[in-house]
Design a protein around this motif. Structure first.
Motif, PDB file in Angstrom:
ATOM      1  N   ASP A  54       0.829  -1.218   0.000  1.00 15.78           N
ATOM      2  CA  ASP A  54       0.000   0.000   0.000  1.00 15.78           C
ATOM      3  C   ASP A  54       0.858   1.261   0.000  1.00 15.78           C
ATOM      4  N   GLY A  55       1.946   1.227  -0.758  1.00 12.16           N
ATOM      5  CA  GLY A  55       2.822   2.379  -0.904  1.00 12.16           C
ATOM      6  C   GLY A  55       3.830   2.595   0.211  1.00 12.16           C
ATOM      7  N   GLU A  56       3.767   1.780   1.253  1.00 14.79           N
ATOM      8  CA  GLU A  56       4.690   1.919   2.390  1.00 14.79           C
ATOM      9  C   GLU A  56       5.795   0.878   2.313  1.00 14.79           C
ATOM     10  N   PRO A  57       7.042   1.290   2.588  1.00 15.60           N
ATOM     11  CA  PRO A  57       8.135   0.316   2.591  1.00 15.60           C
ATOM     12  C   PRO A  57       8.016  -0.607   3.808  1.00 15.60           C
ATOM     13  N   VAL A  58       7.975  -1.926   3.564  1.00 12.33           N
ATOM     14  CA  VAL A  58       7.785  -2.877   4.660  1.00 12.33           C
ATOM     15  C   VAL A  58       8.845  -3.965   4.729  1.00 12.33           C
ATOM     16  N   ALA A  59       9.661  -4.120   3.673  1.00 11.42           N
ATOM     17  CA  ALA A  59      10.656  -5.198   3.655  1.00 11.42           C
ATOM     18  C   ALA A  59      11.834  -4.782   2.785  1.00 11.42           C
ATOM     19  N   CYS A  60      12.983  -5.367   3.068  1.00 10.32           N
ATOM     20  CA  CYS A  60      14.155  -5.062   2.255  1.00 10.32           C
ATOM     21  C   CYS A  60      15.166  -6.191   2.328  1.00 10.32           C
ATOM     22  N   GLY A  61      16.135  -6.093   1.455  1.00  7.78           N
ATOM     23  CA  GLY A  61      17.259  -7.018   1.446  1.00  7.78           C
ATOM     24  C   GLY A  61      18.097  -6.766   0.216  1.00  7.78           C
ATOM     25  N   GLY A  62      19.326  -7.247   0.279  1.00  5.45           N
ATOM     26  CA  GLY A  62      20.211  -7.059  -0.856  1.00  5.45           C
ATOM     27  C   GLY A  62      21.287  -8.114  -0.916  1.00  5.45           C
ATOM     28  N   TRP A  63      22.015  -8.092  -2.010  1.00  2.96           N
ATOM     29  CA  TRP A  63      23.190  -8.947  -2.146  1.00  2.96           C
ATOM     30  C   TRP A  63      24.315  -8.124  -2.748  1.00  2.96           C
ATOM     31  N   ARG A  64      25.538  -8.547  -2.389  1.00  2.00           N
ATOM     32  CA  ARG A  64      26.725  -7.916  -2.946  1.00  2.00           C
ATOM     33  C   ARG A  64      27.709  -9.012  -3.343  1.00  2.00           C
ATOM     34  N   VAL A  65      28.464  -8.748  -4.409  1.00  2.00           N
ATOM     35  CA  VAL A  65      29.428  -9.715  -4.916  1.00  2.00           C
ATOM     36  C   VAL A  65      30.451 -10.031  -3.828  1.00  2.00           C
ATOM     37  N   ARG A  66      30.757 -11.312  -3.746  1.00  2.00           N
ATOM     38  CA  ARG A  66      31.784 -11.803  -2.813  1.00  2.00           C
ATOM     39  C   ARG A  66      32.541 -12.901  -3.531  1.00  2.00           C
ATOM     40  N   GLY A  67      33.726 -12.612  -4.001  1.00  2.52           N
ATOM     41  CA  GLY A  67      34.494 -13.607  -4.741  1.00  2.52           C
ATOM     42  C   GLY A  67      34.030 -13.729  -6.185  1.00  2.52           C
ATOM     43  N   ASP A  68      34.543 -14.760  -6.850  1.00  2.00           N
ATOM     44  CA  ASP A  68      34.304 -14.923  -8.282  1.00  2.00           C
ATOM     45  C   ASP A  68      32.862 -15.250  -8.638  1.00  2.00           C
ATOM     46  N   ALA A  69      32.226 -16.128  -7.877  1.00  4.09           N
ATOM     47  CA  ALA A  69      30.889 -16.589  -8.267  1.00  4.09           C
ATOM     48  C   ALA A  69      29.908 -16.554  -7.104  1.00  4.09           C
ATOM     49  N   GLU A  70      30.284 -15.856  -6.065  1.00  7.70           N
ATOM     50  CA  GLU A  70      29.487 -15.859  -4.836  1.00  7.70           C
ATOM     51  C   GLU A  70      28.941 -14.460  -4.573  1.00  7.70           C
ATOM     52  N   ALA A  71      27.836 -14.410  -3.852  1.00  2.00           N
ATOM     53  CA  ALA A  71      27.284 -13.140  -3.381  1.00  2.00           C
ATOM     54  C   ALA A  71      26.891 -13.316  -1.925  1.00  2.00           C
ATOM     55  N   GLU A  72      26.883 -12.204  -1.208  1.00  2.00           N
ATOM     56  CA  GLU A  72      26.518 -12.209   0.213  1.00  2.00           C
ATOM     57  C   GLU A  72      25.200 -11.472   0.403  1.00  2.00           C
ATOM     58  N   LEU A  73      24.275 -12.104   1.109  1.00  2.00           N
ATOM     59  CA  LEU A  73      23.020 -11.453   1.469  1.00  2.00           C
ATOM     60  C   LEU A  73      23.256 -10.500   2.626  1.00  2.00           C
ATOM     61  N   LYS A  74      22.616  -9.336   2.587  1.00  2.00           N
ATOM     62  CA  LYS A  74      22.724  -8.356   3.667  1.00  2.00           C
ATOM     63  C   LYS A  74      21.390  -7.639   3.855  1.00  2.00           C
ATOM     64  N   ARG A  75      21.144  -7.242   5.073  1.00  2.00           N
ATOM     65  CA  ARG A  75      20.047  -6.351   5.457  1.00  2.00           C
ATOM     66  C   ARG A  75      18.650  -6.863   5.111  1.00  2.00           C
ATOM     67  N   MET A  76      18.457  -8.166   5.248  1.00  2.00           N
ATOM     68  CA  MET A  76      17.106  -8.724   5.106  1.00  2.00           C
ATOM     69  C   MET A  76      16.302  -8.269   6.320  1.00  2.00           C
ATOM     70  N   TYR A  77      15.121  -7.691   6.056  1.00  4.53           N
ATOM     71  CA  TYR A  77      14.318  -7.170   7.162  1.00  4.53           C
ATOM     72  C   TYR A  77      12.874  -6.994   6.724  1.00  4.53           C
ATOM     73  N   VAL A  78      11.965  -7.254   7.660  1.00  2.00           N
ATOM     74  CA  VAL A  78      10.544  -6.983   7.481  1.00  2.00           C
ATOM     75  C   VAL A  78      10.068  -6.250   8.735  1.00  2.00           C
ATOM     76  N   VAL A  79       9.320  -5.161   8.557  1.00  5.75           N
ATOM     77  CA  VAL A  79       8.821  -4.407   9.705  1.00  5.75           C
ATOM     78  C   VAL A  79       7.868  -5.284  10.519  1.00  5.75           C
ATOM     79  N   ASP A  80       7.799  -5.006  11.810  1.00  8.10           N
ATOM     80  CA  ASP A  80       6.977  -5.817  12.728  1.00  8.10           C
ATOM     81  C   ASP A  80       5.556  -6.036  12.216  1.00  8.10           C
ATOM     82  N   ALA A  81       4.898  -4.973  11.784  1.00  4.41           N
ATOM     83  CA  ALA A  81       3.485  -5.054  11.389  1.00  4.41           C
ATOM     84  C   ALA A  81       3.258  -5.922  10.152  1.00  4.41           C
ATOM     85  N   ALA A  82       4.310  -6.203   9.390  1.00  7.31           N
ATOM     86  CA  ALA A  82       4.160  -6.973   8.156  1.00  7.31           C
ATOM     87  C   ALA A  82       4.723  -8.388   8.268  1.00  7.31           C
ATOM     88  N   ARG A  83       5.150  -8.772   9.445  1.00  6.71           N
ATOM     89  CA  ARG A  83       5.741 -10.107   9.608  1.00  6.71           C
ATOM     90  C   ARG A  83       4.673 -11.190   9.571  1.00  6.71           C
TER      91      ARG A  83
END
Length: 159
Positions: A54-83
């Motif tokens: 409904d137009g409000e940010p409620v969840a997030c997450g990302g990945w960043r390159v780590r090594g040749d073929a790997e990525a690392e997940l970071k900052r996975m989050y969901v606000v309390d009201a949307a869990r």
């Protein structure tokens, strides 16, 4: 939930990242001190998504390159009201799909023993123990997990 690719320093992303950092303070007594450069989450080196309800940010997450073929997940989050609505699983699925599309064959992450719901999510999604890495590699509260995206290619493409 509408997932959108945004910059790591986008105002909505920053709002959610600040919230997850406060969650770390509650659970661990301090914020996550892992070095993070917003540029690491910009394609082709990474990706960051925000989920909107409904137009409000409620969840997030990302990945960043780590090594040749790997990525690392970071900052996975969901606000309390949307869990409990499957939003974390949706963000995770999108991050897995986009990492594979970007040529990453494996995703890894660090979480903590005081985040049992995160550990349960990752394990239910096929993540298994991997060797410790990064800033908290010697912390006894840290848990390190990874997933072979190549082995899950068919499942990820169907999402």
């Amino acid at each position: 939930m509408d997932l959108r690719v945004v910059a790591y320093d986008d105002p909505d992303a920053v709002k959610l990242i600040d919230a997850v950092q406060q969650e770390y303070v509650v659970r661990y007594g301090e914020t996550d001190a892992t070095p993070v450069d917003p540029a690491e989450f910009a394609p082709p080196l990474g990706l960051f998504v925000v989920g909107y309800l409904d137009g409000e940010p409620v969840a997030c997450g990302g990945w960043r390159v780590r090594g040749d073929a790997e990525a690392e997940l970071k900052r996975m989050y969901v606000v309390d009201a949307a869990r409990g609505k499957g939003f974390a699983r949706a963000v995770l699925a999108e991050l897995e799909r986009t990492a594979l599309d970007a040529g990453r064959r494996r995703l890894v992450l660090e979480t903590g023993l005081k985040q049992p719901e995160a550990i349960a999510l990752y394990r239910s999604a096929g993540y298994t123990d991997v060797p410790a890495f990064g800033h908290y590699r010697d912390d006894p509260l840290s848990v390190y997990l990874g997933k072979d995206l190549e082995a899950s290619r068919g499942d990820l493409r169907a999402r």
